[in-house]
Every structure is written in C-alpha cells, then in structure tokens.
Enzyme design. Structure first.
Site, mmCIF file in Angstrom:
data_model
loop_
_atom_site.group_PDB
_atom_site.id
_atom_site.type_symbol
_atom_site.label_atom_id
_atom_site.label_comp_id
_atom_site.label_asym_id
_atom_site.label_seq_id
_atom_site.Cartn_x
_atom_site.Cartn_y
_atom_site.Cartn_z
ATOM 1 N N GLY A 174 7.793 40.654 24.476
ATOM 2 C CA GLY A 174 7.759 39.335 25.114
ATOM 3 C C GLY A 174 9.120 38.938 25.670
ATOM 4 O O GLY A 174 9.212 38.260 26.696
ATOM 5 N N ASP A 176 11.565 33.218 14.131
ATOM 6 C CA ASP A 176 10.861 34.465 13.783
ATOM 7 C C ASP A 176 10.717 34.657 12.272
ATOM 8 O O ASP A 176 10.015 35.555 11.825
ATOM 9 C CB ASP A 176 11.573 35.663 14.427
ATOM 10 C CG ASP A 176 11.443 35.613 15.951
ATOM 11 O OD1 ASP A 176 10.488 34.986 16.446
ATOM 12 O OD2 ASP A 176 12.307 36.186 16.633
HETATM 13 C C1 S3P Z 1 13.849 35.587 21.483
HETATM 14 C C2 S3P Z 1 13.614 34.243 21.435
HETATM 15 C C3 S3P Z 1 12.555 33.634 20.603
HETATM 16 C C4 S3P Z 1 12.032 34.607 19.561
HETATM 17 C C5 S3P Z 1 11.812 35.976 20.111
HETATM 18 C C6 S3P Z 1 13.102 36.543 20.674
HETATM 19 C C7 S3P Z 1 14.933 36.072 22.360
HETATM 20 O O1 S3P Z 1 11.503 33.248 21.469
HETATM 21 O O2 S3P Z 1 10.845 34.128 18.987
HETATM 22 O O3 S3P Z 1 11.343 36.848 19.109
HETATM 23 O O4 S3P Z 1 15.395 37.215 22.180
HETATM 24 O O5 S3P Z 1 15.342 35.317 23.240
HETATM 25 P P1 S3P Z 1 11.547 31.803 22.191
HETATM 26 O O6 S3P Z 1 12.876 31.652 22.746
HETATM 27 O O7 S3P Z 1 10.521 31.819 23.279
HETATM 28 O O8 S3P Z 1 11.214 30.834 21.104
#
Ligand code: S3P
Length: 448
Positions: free
Chosen positions: A103, A335
């Site tokens: 993601g 997380d």
């Molecule tokens: C992350 C940001 C977080 C986290 C993801 C990694 C990153 O998501 O939950 O596992 O590396 O920027 P969000 O920023 O959308 O909350």
C-alpha cells in the site's frame, strides 16, 4: 498455497534481539534513490515481499538495481542507479507496475509520476490492494493538475499520465504519512511551492530523507484546534531541480520489533534486549501507551546516532492494566494497534481503542481482524466502528485463527500463541514474509 504453523506457550524470551530493517524507510530509500542522480548505496535494505515490489517498480521506471549479499537481519545491500526527477518521462511505452501487497508503494509513487513531462503509468496489485482506497491521493493530486484515473471513484487500477503540476495549499483530513509523502513528491515537480497541513504528526521519514538529498521542505508547528487537530504541522515544499543521495542507512523497524516487545511483556520471566531499533517519535506511540499500562521498558537512545534516532530497549515481563487510546495517539502507533487487542486481553480491567477508523483500510480491516482473532482465542472483545473494547485480565485460552492475508495479523496470532494457555494455530503464517521473512525463526530462537 497458504501455510499453517502452531505457536505454543513459550519459555521466557531472553537475550538479545535485532529487528529487520524498517519497511517504511526501505520503500522510501528505493524511490528516493531512483529520483536522484548518480548511484545510491542503500545499506541494510529490507529484503521482504513489499520492498521487493518497490525495487521492481523503480526498475520498471528505468532505474538500475543491483543486489548485494543478504545479511542476518533480513537485510540486503542494494545499489540503485538513479534516473533523476524526470527520468520516468523517458519511457516511451505505458508502464504497468504491480505493487503486490504494498500500500505504501501504491500511495507514494504516483506523486512522483504525476508530475512527469510525459508517460502513462498504471498501478495495481493483489486482492488486498484492489480493496484499498486510492481516492485519498487521487483527489489532492488532481487539485495540483494531475491526470489520475481510478476505478469506481476510489479503487485501483490507478492510472496516472504525466502532466504539469501547480503548487497548492492542501489540508489533509486525517494524519497520513502515505498521502503526505505522495504530495511531497508531487510538490517537488510543481511550478511553485506547495503547502500541506497535517492535523497531527504522522511518520516523517520522507521529510528527513528528501531533505538530506537536497529538497527544500520546511516544517512549522501550528496551534492545535480543539476537537479537530492535535499538534498540527504545516509543510512548505519548494520545487526541486535535482536530488542527490549517495548513501542511505536503514535502521531496524520498530513495528516489527513491537511483536517481540509484546511477547516479552506477556510471557512470564522474559527479559529481552532489543538492539538498535528506530526510535523516531512519530513511530513509537506504542511505548507511551505501554508505559501507561505499567510495562517495564527501559529506553536507551543512542546520543551519537546520526539521521534517524535509534537505541536499545530492555523489556521485562510485566503485570499490565487497561488503558484508553484515543484519536490523538493513533498515527504514531497505527500499525501496532492490533497488538493493543492482545495486550488488552492480559491487562487488568478495560482497554479501549477509539478514533482509529482508518485501521479498517489497511492490508485488511484491522479492527474486524483484531476482534476476530482475540475473540476467537477466548478474549472478551467488542467491536466498535472506530476501535474496540477489551475486558481483560484473564489472558487467552488459544485455538486456531486465519491471518486473512494480512502479515501483521499473522504475526499477532503467533504472539497470541506464545502468550496463551493452549497455543494457537495460524493459517496463513507465510504472509509474515510481506514485512518480516525471518519472523518465525527469530521467535523460535528467542523462546527455545
Ligand atoms: C506508512 C504509513 C501508514 C502505515 C503504513 C506505512 C508509510 O499508513 O499504516 O503501514 O510508510 O508511510 P497511513 O499513513 O496511510 O496511515
């Protein structure tokens, strides 16, 4: 094929432990190296499913990637030949990028691609990615003039065509490092400066790393607005002409270490020294929560560390009491929040999580998953729209759970197993390899 493994009540966890390299920093290191000019040596890149996807992505855009020898923490040396800020414009054919389960890659990379002089780039991934919203980046990118199309107004595939970008003023509705980072990368290619306001601090690896490579990013603290923001920040990002980063060191991942912190707290007689883990304040919200719950954790920050703060933790098995975790604490522990459900089952009294609705948009719906896992193993847990409530004190009996395709839920099940009375069988334990390929070996070594 998904693998099943059993995790039985464990002997105390003792000795020293070092977590694998940080996943967030590794993703960013590969993207930054590709955007830069010259060769970048990444020291201690995370060799895991998600971060392999990022290496393939930058390769598809034209960067060269050379892998060195793997190391004992799950790291690998990587050399990336950068293509510069507008390198992707040189791709004549449309580029298709498979982000796998990542993601962070899906949400950050389009910022860079949106401002290209030409080119068409499409991003998609596995079943979990296909269910994850990308309108949160498409909407602000379009405001900057980007040409972005998404499915059904919110989902992948996300197709971005390079086009000139304008600087804008944008306020993020919730603190999100992924969205913030996407907009920072787009802002570097925009015609004038961009202002991004975040309602509370989210992880700041992008600001630190891109600044070190020559980007101009100013961060100002703003006054809080009761009920709407807590410790908000304003970032002002100037357009860049070039980036350089000959070397990036990746510190150990606090989010991976968190599973072992919790195991050591819950398994009686444990005393674990966690070596040289990243202690960036935007990542370690779990430590403040644990402190309130009565956890015995000594924090020894290395005063000589350069770049990201790092240090050792000594974690001792502890009697815990329940606590309330509200919206202002969510971003810095995002997380780790599924682990709060497990901690709550062992803590005396009530543990409540609220204001964490965005947990439903992670690799799986992590509110539903935490409730399914902890409830299924005998915990008294109730689902709320934006969190959960656990009545604890009794620990967990044990049983069988499915990871539901989510690496952090697989590892949650394993830690629940070592802390439980009868053990836990985890279906889908192989998904741990998305962020932590050596997880089972590390756990087996520490409680042998
Ligand atoms: C992350 C940001 C977080 C986290 C993801 C990694 C990153 O998501 O939950 O596992 O590396 O920027 P969000 O920023 O959308 O909350």
């Amino acid at each position: 094929m998904s693998e099943t493994a059993r995790f039985d009540p464990a002997a105390p966890l003792r000795g020293r432990y070092e977590a694998p390299p940080d996943k967030s920093i590794s993703h960013r290191a590969a993207i930054l190296a590709a955007m830069s000019e010259g060769t970048c040596h990444i020291n201690g890149y995370l060799d895991a499913g998600d971060t392999r996807s990022t290496l393939s992505a930058v390769q598809a855009l034209g960067a060269s990637v050379k892998l060195g020898l793997p190391g004992p923490r799950g790291e690998i040396e990587v050399k990336i030949g950068g293509i510069g800020l507008y390198g992707p414009s040189r791709r004549r054919e449309p580029v298709s990028i498979d982000v796998g389960n990542a993601g962070t890659l899906l949400r950050i990379l389009p910022g860079w691609l949106a401002g290209q002089r030409s080119g068409s780039f499409s991003l998609d991934g596995d079943e979990s990615i296909k269910a994850r919203p990308v309108d949160r980046i498409a909407i602000p990118l379009r405001k900057m003039g980007a040409r972005v199309s998404i499915r059904d107004g919110r989902l992948t595939p996300l197709v971005v065509e390079g086009s000139p970008l304008d600087g804008v003023d944008h306020t993020l509705p919730i603190a999100s490092a992924q969205v913030k980072s996407c907009l920072i990368l787009a802002a570097l290619l925009a015609r004038r400066s961009t202002t991004i306001v975040e309602p509370g601090p989210s992880r700041d690896h992008t600001e630190r790393m891109w600044r070190a490579a020559g980007a101009e990013i100013r961060v100002d603290k703003l006054a809080s607005m009761p009920g709407r923001s807590h410790d908000p920040r304003r970032l002002v990002v100037q357009p860049a002409s070039r980036l350089r980063c000959p070397r990036i060191d990746v510190s150990s991942d606090f989010s991976s270490a968190a599973f072992f912190i919790v195991a050591a707290l819950l398994v009686p007689g444990s005393e674990l020294r966690i070596r040289r883990v990243n202690l960036n304040s935007t990542r370690i919200g779990l430590l403040a929560i644990l402190n309130r719950m009565g956890a015995r954790i000594e924090v020894m920050e290395d005063p000589l560390a350069r770049g990201e703060p790092v240090g050792d933790l000594i974690v001792r098995a502890s009697a815990l009491t329940g606590t309330l975790v509200g919206a202002v604490e969510v971003a810095a522990a995002i997380d780790e929040l599924p682990l709060l459900a497990l901690l709550g089952a062992f803590a005396a009294g009530e543990t409540v999580l609220c204001g964490a609705k965005d947990l439903r948009n992670k690799e799986s719906d992590r509110i539903a998953a935490a409730v399914r896992v902890i409830g299924g193993l005998g915990g008294a847990i109730e689902e709320r729209e934006d969190g959960f409530v656990v009545q604890g004190g009794d620990g967990l009996d044990g049983g069988a759970i499915s990871a539901g395709g989510d690496h952090r839920i697989a590892m949650l099940g394993a830690i629940a197993g070592v802390a439980s009375r009868r053990g836990v069988e985890v279906e889908g334990i192989d998904t741990a390899a998305i962020s932590y390929p050596n997880f089972c070996d590390d756990l087996a070594r520490l409680n042998a």
